[in-house]
Write a protein that holds these residues in place. Structure first.
Motif, PDB file in Angstrom:
ATOM      1  N   UNK D  17     -17.850  29.386  56.017  1.00  0.00           N
ATOM      2  CA  UNK D  17     -16.945  29.241  54.878  1.00  0.00           C
ATOM      3  C   UNK D  17     -16.098  27.982  55.042  1.00  0.00           C
ATOM      4  N   UNK D  18     -15.197  27.751  54.100  1.00  0.00           N
ATOM      5  CA  UNK D  18     -14.436  26.514  54.039  1.00  0.00           C
ATOM      6  C   UNK D  18     -13.680  26.237  55.348  1.00  0.00           C
ATOM      7  N   UNK D  19     -12.921  27.204  55.830  1.00  0.00           N
ATOM      8  CA  UNK D  19     -12.057  27.021  57.003  1.00  0.00           C
ATOM      9  C   UNK D  19     -12.875  26.735  58.269  1.00  0.00           C
ATOM     10  N   UNK D  20     -13.935  27.527  58.488  1.00  0.00           N
ATOM     11  CA  UNK D  20     -14.717  27.361  59.717  1.00  0.00           C
ATOM     12  C   UNK D  20     -15.513  26.061  59.713  1.00  0.00           C
ATOM     13  N   UNK D  21     -15.979  25.646  58.506  1.00  0.00           N
ATOM     14  CA  UNK D  21     -16.700  24.374  58.420  1.00  0.00           C
ATOM     15  C   UNK D  21     -15.756  23.212  58.693  1.00  0.00           C
ATOM     16  N   UNK D  22     -14.539  23.298  58.159  1.00  0.00           N
ATOM     17  CA  UNK D  22     -13.539  22.248  58.408  1.00  0.00           C
ATOM     18  C   UNK D  22     -13.246  22.148  59.901  1.00  0.00           C
ATOM     19  N   UNK D  23     -13.088  23.301  60.568  1.00  0.00           N
ATOM     20  CA  UNK D  23     -12.843  23.318  62.006  1.00  0.00           C
ATOM     21  C   UNK D  23     -13.947  22.575  62.759  1.00  0.00           C
ATOM     22  N   UNK D  24     -15.213  22.882  62.380  1.00  0.00           N
ATOM     23  CA  UNK D  24     -16.350  22.239  63.040  1.00  0.00           C
ATOM     24  C   UNK D  24     -16.342  20.736  62.834  1.00  0.00           C
ATOM     25  N   UNK D  25     -16.069  20.299  61.607  1.00  0.00           N
ATOM     26  CA  UNK D  25     -16.103  18.865  61.301  1.00  0.00           C
ATOM     27  C   UNK D  25     -14.999  18.132  62.051  1.00  0.00           C
ATOM     28  N   UNK D  26     -13.787  18.737  62.089  1.00  0.00           N
ATOM     29  CA  UNK D  26     -12.673  18.132  62.828  1.00  0.00           C
ATOM     30  C   UNK D  26     -13.064  18.000  64.308  1.00  0.00           C
ATOM     31  N   UNK D  27     -13.662  19.060  64.853  1.00  0.00           N
ATOM     32  CA  UNK D  27     -14.087  19.048  66.259  1.00  0.00           C
ATOM     33  C   UNK D  27     -15.102  17.934  66.511  1.00  0.00           C
ATOM     34  N   UNK D  28     -16.071  17.790  65.578  1.00  0.00           N
ATOM     35  CA  UNK D  28     -17.083  16.741  65.683  1.00  0.00           C
ATOM     36  C   UNK D  28     -16.440  15.366  65.779  1.00  0.00           C
ATOM     37  N   UNK D  29     -15.481  15.092  64.881  1.00  0.00           N
ATOM     38  CA  UNK D  29     -14.809  13.789  64.884  1.00  0.00           C
ATOM     39  C   UNK D  29     -14.043  13.588  66.188  1.00  0.00           C
ATOM     40  N   UNK D  30     -13.412  14.680  66.701  1.00  0.00           N
ATOM     41  CA  UNK D  30     -12.672  14.572  67.953  1.00  0.00           C
ATOM     42  C   UNK D  30     -13.608  14.235  69.123  1.00  0.00           C
ATOM     43  N   UNK D  31     -14.797  14.849  69.142  1.00  0.00           N
ATOM     44  CA  UNK D  31     -15.772  14.567  70.203  1.00  0.00           C
ATOM     45  C   UNK D  31     -16.189  13.097  70.155  1.00  0.00           C
ATOM     46  N   UNK D  32     -16.585  12.645  68.940  1.00  0.00           N
ATOM     47  CA  UNK D  32     -16.977  11.241  68.801  1.00  0.00           C
ATOM     48  C   UNK D  32     -15.827  10.315  69.180  1.00  0.00           C
TER      49      UNK D  32
END
Lengths: 269, 269, 269, 269
Positions: D17-32
């Motif tokens: 859903x919206x919240x969990x997808x946002x969490x994943x995307x933020x995490x992705x950017x933080x990793x990169x």
């Protein structure tokens, strides 16, 4: 359990029960160990520090392999058969150099004999006995070996022509000192290894090199194509179900597990 | 056995009986021998020691190949057909340089002619006559040659763009002295040969190089894919099940499992 | 034959009669010619001798391409559509640098502009219009591009980890001055290019390198496998005959050329 | 929307859903982002100018990843399960080095810890969670991994024998200082990388090298063949026609064209 010569032969030559499997595994570790000692002994700094230990280990392994060798000769039903078999020769070559080094004093000759001792790595070929899964690969390679031979012949022809051409174009002043050196360079280039120890300096040489490289790039596809096709064919053969023919209607792509003909409905078994 | 011109032509051009096979084998050894002499003669140290012998052998081979050449011209049903055929030209090129070197006195020119003499290795192309098993490979390569040509055109375009780009980025001070040199470097890199005689020094140059290398890594798959697919297809054609012909209408791609002819409707079994 | 604007547009944009084909061929030669001049002009020695001629030819080509550009804008049904299309931008980029160099006096800036002029090689992309046989390759590559992207992502991950590892192991004193340089080295090694400008010197570095190389050797198979499989699949799709279903017995692998059902014998057409 | 622990666990562990997808995307950017900082920090000139900012960003990322780590431990149904899972260890290794560097004063040791911090690039492995399309490649590679292992074993044997041979032939005076170095050279050559840091100088060494190169050229086909065949097989499985199940006996590999069940003989249509 009686410990007869027959039992011992079973342990040494077979590998289907606890004792014989243990024998094989111990032998495997000894082969790896002796190779490892040879490798480490070749490193200057390690030799300086642990040379004594390496020499001692070498004699232990040589002694053990000698025992194994004579055991195999004694236990063989036909000793001469084992001695002159491929593995028999390998086993002998693995222990002989150590003994030869014992009788040689001249230091120059000793270096050569020491090198001979390294032939011991052939021992790793003994492992071939343990790899049964390699058969599929072997079968594919053997089936395509004829085509690969022709291909390598074709490559050698290109190498000869290109090596000569580069010897003429670049000449000894740019490192192409003879046709054999030119051929060495052509192989380095055509196989895309490209050491860079000899490189073309003249514009014409660079142009001819470019053509050789593009050629190598294009024809690298050939052995891959040969092996891929052969493997696919081998696999298809293995996967193909055995087919039967219906005795009533003649339809002949019935599987062997079928009870009734799928075309006319007659009972098959 | 009468020794007529017809019999001689049979010996020279065919290879189906004792005499003609012997002729072919002797010729084969002569080709290999003459190539070996050329190769060894190019090695400085061997030339210094055995140069006399190599020169003598060279003239023996040249004499024998000359006899063979005129024999072929004389025995051909249509001499001009042989002379201008591919093998006719190869046979002539294999003997001509030796004679040219005889009539040249000027030492500068002699060096050029000596180089020309090395063209003698073309003699190896004569072997093409004896390799009949290469047909399967040849057929696959010819069938896919069109696609490989387009692919090489695509590669040349990339090489042109990348060579220009690297010439702009790195410039003459890092070894990329001109666009042709940049293209030479791009070919060396794209084909994964990588001599290392010219390498990128600037961070941007190294970045662009990395992209070229990954590109080369990815597109090396293309010629392999083309040849593999073509070979699989050629093989499939050979393996394809035999088809039947309808006895009524003559249509001939009926499967062996069909009950009625798919063209005219007649009952087949 | 009336020489109207419509007729001219046909000649420029189509290629199905004598006039339009001639236009295309002339354009092709002009593209190759202008690229050849750019390449030769970059070679220092040729520039010194023929710089004047190259400059003159450059202006001739620029003038002709400018005429072609405005002709295309004028003849387009929707000029803005052409101007902002891919080929429109390429056509503009091919002529613009020459004019910019006219207004620039500063010699430093002129060098950059001169470099920009080399972008003209993009013109070769125009050739794409003429290669219709490349479609099969393109289709296969497009179908497998997704998998190749994932593969390259996987390769980049290995490159990142290996580049960092080698930077830690070898360090700046052996040429691995930073992680980006380590990654550059990892790409050079993994793609089997192997320039040799940076090489591992420590035993541990050589051991890790060996693993990278064996890895690269094993995974080079992946893109080849992807493309081969895709090509085989594309070919199969093209070769597969369209099948019909019999309206009488329901058997459904009848070929479209069949007149009668091969199973029950009913008339199909 | 209640903000419970269960809801939070859903956001962290799922992505539907919206919240969990946002969490994943933020995490992705933080990793990169954190990887990018590590890479840039390793470049000397950038470190000199922006070292302060990099250090600050490093601590921000470390803080955020620490929060994420404890969040995951707290939210897991079975915390120990997460901690000792593969991703749990990777997550811990990604934050630990930064904290260790905090407690170390000794400058020599600090250099080692700084190196350890670079292990943070392992964070990229976290991306594995997001790549679901890689499955097809993974399946093909896993299915062929056994054969590739045997192949690599075969390659290592060749490398051992060739490395020893070249150590004997060329010796320490030409750069082949020990058997391990000889093996490193053999891998560089066999995989067609060809750095050129060590090259054969003696004619015999060059001859043996040529054989190794041609061998490498021929056997590069093997892993490609394995993977191609496996991929084709995987694809075929996916493309295979759907089979029917007999309504009478339940046997389920009947072809859609069959008239009678091949197992029990019942009429199907």
């Amino acid at each position: 359990m009686k410990f007869s010569k027959k039992r011992l032969a079973h342990i040494v030559f077979e590998s289907d029960d606890w004792a014989s499997k243990t024998f094989d595994i111990v032998l495997l570790f000894m082969i790896f160990g002796s190779i490892l000692v040879s490798i480490l002994d070749s490193v200057g700094s390690l030799r300086a520090s642990y040379g004594e230990i390496f020499l001692w280990l070498e004699w232990v392994f040589t002694a053990l392999f000698t025992v194994e060798y004579f055991l195999r000769v004694w236990l063989s039903r036909k000793p001469s058969g084992y001695i002159f078999s491929f593995y028999g020769v390998v086993d002998l070559l693995a222990i002989l150099p150590s003994y030869v080094s014992f009788f040689v004093v001249n230091s120059q000759l000793l270096a050569v004999v020491r090198a001979l001792r390294l032939l011991r790595v052939i021992r790793i070929l003994k492992l071939g006995r343990y790899v049964s899964e390699a058969e599929y690969l072997q079968r594919s390679l053997r089936a395509s070996s004829h085509k690969i031979m022709i291909f390598i012949g074709f490559v050698v022809t290109i190498v000869l022509i290109m090596g000569t051409l580069m010897f003429i174009i670049e000449g000894p002043e740019h490192g192409f000192t003879s046709i054999p050196v030119g051929m060495y360079w052509a192989i380095v280039t055509l196989t895309t290894v490209g050491f860079g120890d000899i490189t073309p300096s003249t514009p014409l040489g660079q142009f001819v090199s470019s053509i050789i490289m593009l050629l190598g790039y294009a024809i690298i596809a050939v052995p891959t194509g040969i092996v891929s096709t052969e493997m696919a064919s081998q696999r298809k053969k293995a996967d193909a179900p055995k087919l039967m023919t219906c005795t009533n209607c003649g339809k002949d792509n019935l599987k062997q597990v079928d009870n009734f003909c799928a075309n006319c409905g007659i009972k098959l078994r």
